[in-house]
Design a protein around this motif. Sequence first.
Motif, PDB file in Angstrom:
ATOM      1  N   ILE A  29       6.802  11.611  28.554  1.00 59.35           N
ATOM      2  CA  ILE A  29       5.511  11.268  27.937  1.00 59.35           C
ATOM      3  C   ILE A  29       5.329  12.178  26.729  1.00 59.35           C
ATOM      4  CG2 ILE A  29       3.011  11.489  28.209  1.00 59.35           C
ATOM      5  CD1 ILE A  29       3.213  10.519  30.993  1.00 59.35           C
ATOM      6  N   LEU A  30       4.824  11.610  25.664  1.00 61.92           N
ATOM      7  CA  LEU A  30       4.470  12.396  24.486  1.00 61.92           C
ATOM      8  C   LEU A  30       2.987  12.186  24.241  1.00 61.92           C
ATOM      9  CD1 LEU A  30       5.515  14.170  22.103  1.00 61.92           C
ATOM     10  CD2 LEU A  30       5.587  12.045  20.782  1.00 61.92           C
ATOM     11  N   SER A  31       2.257  13.284  24.225  1.00 57.63           N
ATOM     12  CA  SER A  31       0.810  13.184  24.017  1.00 57.63           C
ATOM     13  C   SER A  31       0.425  13.809  22.684  1.00 57.63           C
ATOM     14  CB  SER A  31       0.058  13.891  25.151  1.00 57.63           C
ATOM     15  OG  SER A  31       0.179  15.297  25.011  1.00 57.63           O
ATOM     16  N   GLU A  32      -0.788  13.497  22.272  1.00 58.76           N
ATOM     17  CA  GLU A  32      -1.303  14.098  21.044  1.00 58.76           C
ATOM     18  C   GLU A  32      -1.357  15.614  21.185  1.00 58.76           C
ATOM     19  OE1 GLU A  32      -4.917  11.900  20.768  1.00 58.76           O
ATOM     20  OE2 GLU A  32      -5.822  12.909  22.479  1.00 58.76           O
ATOM     21  N   ARG A  33      -1.609  16.096  22.387  1.00 57.88           N
ATOM     22  CA  ARG A  33      -1.623  17.538  22.624  1.00 57.88           C
ATOM     23  C   ARG A  33      -0.254  18.158  22.385  1.00 57.88           C
ATOM     24  NH1 ARG A  33      -5.140  18.583  28.128  1.00 57.88           N
ATOM     25  NH2 ARG A  33      -7.168  18.082  27.238  1.00 57.88           N
ATOM     26  N   ASP A  34       0.808  17.464  22.836  1.00 67.67           N
ATOM     27  CA  ASP A  34       2.167  17.957  22.609  1.00 67.67           C
ATOM     28  C   ASP A  34       2.424  18.125  21.113  1.00 67.67           C
ATOM     29  OD1 ASP A  34       2.821  17.846  25.384  1.00 67.67           O
ATOM     30  OD2 ASP A  34       3.424  15.742  25.192  1.00 67.67           O
ATOM     31  N   ILE A  35       2.010  17.141  20.340  1.00 66.77           N
ATOM     32  CA  ILE A  35       2.246  17.165  18.891  1.00 66.77           C
ATOM     33  C   ILE A  35       1.440  18.279  18.233  1.00 66.77           C
ATOM     34  CG2 ILE A  35       2.006  15.863  16.736  1.00 66.77           C
ATOM     35  CD1 ILE A  35       2.462  13.292  18.468  1.00 66.77           C
ATOM     36  N   VAL A  36       0.173  18.398  18.583  1.00 67.32           N
ATOM     37  CA  VAL A  36      -0.682  19.423  17.970  1.00 67.32           C
ATOM     38  C   VAL A  36      -0.177  20.819  18.309  1.00 67.32           C
ATOM     39  CG1 VAL A  36      -2.998  20.438  18.032  1.00 67.32           C
ATOM     40  CG2 VAL A  36      -2.714  17.964  17.784  1.00 67.32           C
ATOM     41  N   ARG A  37       0.239  21.027  19.553  1.00 69.10           N
ATOM     42  CA  ARG A  37       0.772  22.350  19.934  1.00 69.10           C
ATOM     43  C   ARG A  37       1.994  22.704  19.082  1.00 69.10           C
ATOM     44  NH1 ARG A  37      -0.069  20.821  25.804  1.00 69.10           N
ATOM     45  NH2 ARG A  37      -2.077  21.747  26.291  1.00 69.10           N
ATOM     46  N   GLN A  38       2.879  21.738  18.877  1.00 68.48           N
ATOM     47  CA  GLN A  38       4.093  22.013  18.111  1.00 68.48           C
ATOM     48  C   GLN A  38       3.768  22.243  16.639  1.00 68.48           C
ATOM     49  OE1 GLN A  38       6.915  22.657  19.621  1.00 68.48           O
ATOM     50  NE2 GLN A  38       7.795  23.241  17.658  1.00 68.48           N
ATOM     51  N   ILE A  39       2.811  21.503  16.107  1.00 60.40           N
ATOM     52  CA  ILE A  39       2.389  21.751  14.722  1.00 60.40           C
ATOM     53  C   ILE A  39       1.833  23.166  14.609  1.00 60.40           C
ATOM     54  CG2 ILE A  39       0.678  21.141  12.957  1.00 60.40           C
ATOM     55  CD1 ILE A  39       1.082  18.192  13.799  1.00 60.40           C
ATOM     56  N   MET A  75      -4.702  15.191  38.568  1.00 57.51           N
ATOM     57  CA  MET A  75      -4.837  15.285  37.120  1.00 57.51           C
ATOM     58  C   MET A  75      -5.636  16.529  36.720  1.00 57.51           C
ATOM     59  SD  MET A  75      -5.467  11.249  36.347  1.00 57.51           S
ATOM     60  CE  MET A  75      -4.977  11.067  34.635  1.00 57.51           C
ATOM     61  N   THR A  76      -6.670  16.812  37.474  1.00 59.62           N
ATOM     62  CA  THR A  76      -7.500  17.977  37.174  1.00 59.62           C
ATOM     63  C   THR A  76      -6.725  19.271  37.413  1.00 59.62           C
ATOM     64  OG1 THR A  76      -9.490  16.745  37.767  1.00 59.62           O
ATOM     65  CG2 THR A  76      -9.663  19.147  37.737  1.00 59.62           C
ATOM     66  N   ASN A  77      -6.067  19.372  38.558  1.00 54.88           N
ATOM     67  CA  ASN A  77      -5.313  20.581  38.877  1.00 54.88           C
ATOM     68  C   ASN A  77      -4.110  20.765  37.957  1.00 54.88           C
ATOM     69  OD1 ASN A  77      -7.091  21.176  40.941  1.00 54.88           O
ATOM     70  ND2 ASN A  77      -5.804  20.302  42.540  1.00 54.88           N
ATOM     71  N   GLY A  78      -3.471  19.664  37.576  1.00 54.41           N
ATOM     72  CA  GLY A  78      -2.306  19.738  36.701  1.00 54.41           C
ATOM     73  C   GLY A  78      -2.647  19.837  35.229  1.00 54.41           C
ATOM     74  N   ARG A  79      -3.913  19.642  34.904  1.00 53.83           N
ATOM     75  CA  ARG A  79      -4.412  19.708  33.531  1.00 53.83           C
ATOM     76  C   ARG A  79      -3.703  18.712  32.613  1.00 53.83           C
ATOM     77  NH1 ARG A  79      -7.765  23.680  32.069  1.00 53.83           N
ATOM     78  NH2 ARG A  79      -6.891  23.814  29.993  1.00 53.83           N
ATOM     79  N   PHE A  80      -3.582  17.470  33.103  1.00 50.86           N
ATOM     80  CA  PHE A  80      -3.049  16.403  32.266  1.00 50.86           C
ATOM     81  C   PHE A  80      -3.978  15.209  32.354  1.00 50.86           C
ATOM     82  CE2 PHE A  80      -0.789  16.370  36.319  1.00 50.86           C
ATOM     83  CZ  PHE A  80      -0.966  15.079  36.771  1.00 50.86           C
ATOM     84  N   ARG A  81      -3.924  14.360  31.329  1.00 50.98           N
ATOM     85  CA  ARG A  81      -4.895  13.270  31.202  1.00 50.98           C
ATOM     86  C   ARG A  81      -4.322  11.886  31.440  1.00 50.98           C
ATOM     87  NH1 ARG A  81      -7.212  13.807  25.488  1.00 50.98           N
ATOM     88  NH2 ARG A  81      -5.017  14.135  25.060  1.00 50.98           N
ATOM     89  N   HIS A  82      -3.007  11.769  31.556  1.00 55.24           N
ATOM     90  CA  HIS A  82      -2.389  10.454  31.715  1.00 55.24           C
ATOM     91  C   HIS A  82      -1.400  10.488  32.866  1.00 55.24           C
ATOM     92  CE1 HIS A  82      -3.786  10.576  27.536  1.00 55.24           C
ATOM     93  NE2 HIS A  82      -4.073   9.314  27.751  1.00 55.24           N
ATOM     94  N   LEU A  83      -1.374   9.399  33.641  1.00 59.61           N
ATOM     95  CA  LEU A  83      -0.538   9.347  34.830  1.00 59.61           C
ATOM     96  C   LEU A  83       0.145   7.984  34.924  1.00 59.61           C
ATOM     97  CD1 LEU A  83       0.121  11.064  37.365  1.00 59.61           C
ATOM     98  CD2 LEU A  83      -1.817   9.994  38.470  1.00 59.61           C
ATOM     99  N   PRO A  84       1.478   7.979  34.837  1.00 58.09           N
ATOM    100  CA  PRO A  84       2.200   6.715  35.004  1.00 58.09           C
ATOM    101  C   PRO A  84       2.090   6.222  36.449  1.00 58.09           C
ATOM    102  CG  PRO A  84       3.569   8.363  33.913  1.00 58.09           C
ATOM    103  CD  PRO A  84       2.369   9.069  34.448  1.00 58.09           C
ATOM    104  N   VAL A  85       1.976   4.916  36.595  1.00 57.65           N
ATOM    105  CA  VAL A  85       1.915   4.279  37.910  1.00 57.65           C
ATOM    106  C   VAL A  85       3.268   3.614  38.144  1.00 57.65           C
ATOM    107  CG1 VAL A  85       0.695   2.640  39.376  1.00 57.65           C
ATOM    108  CG2 VAL A  85      -0.554   3.873  37.579  1.00 57.65           C
TER     109      VAL A  85
END
Length: 144
Positions: free
Chosen positions: A51-61, A97-107
Amino acid sequence: MLVQQILSSKASGEMFWVKPGDRVSDAAKIMSDNRIGTVIVSEDGKALLGILSERDIVRQIGKGGAGCLDDQVDSLMTSKIITCTPADQSDVVLEMMTNGRFRHLPVMKDGVMIGLISIGDVVKARLSQLAMENNALEGMIAGH
């Protein structure tokens, strides 16, 4: 409430995905154009590689500058993915999701990704469920 019910209630079941070798800037454009916060990384849109999230991109920038936009998606994606099944309960998924601090979960079902839920989807479903329970209780109290 089950994850399957959450998936069924989503306005759009469309999942957006990119290939591992695609450029990060292309993934960011897909996210921007579709007003979404994440894309699935897959060769075929079903087999989950990451998964690639906007957070991943912003952190790397923030770490190395905007040059990362020319990098391949697989260099920034999260590859250790937590998933759920359609039969999972919404409260369990919300806690994950709350404990793992992520916002998206594949089903996943039978090894194939069938959907993607966000923490917003789960919260919306939970609020709807609470409203129905509240209405039922008010009806019982009023004698209806």
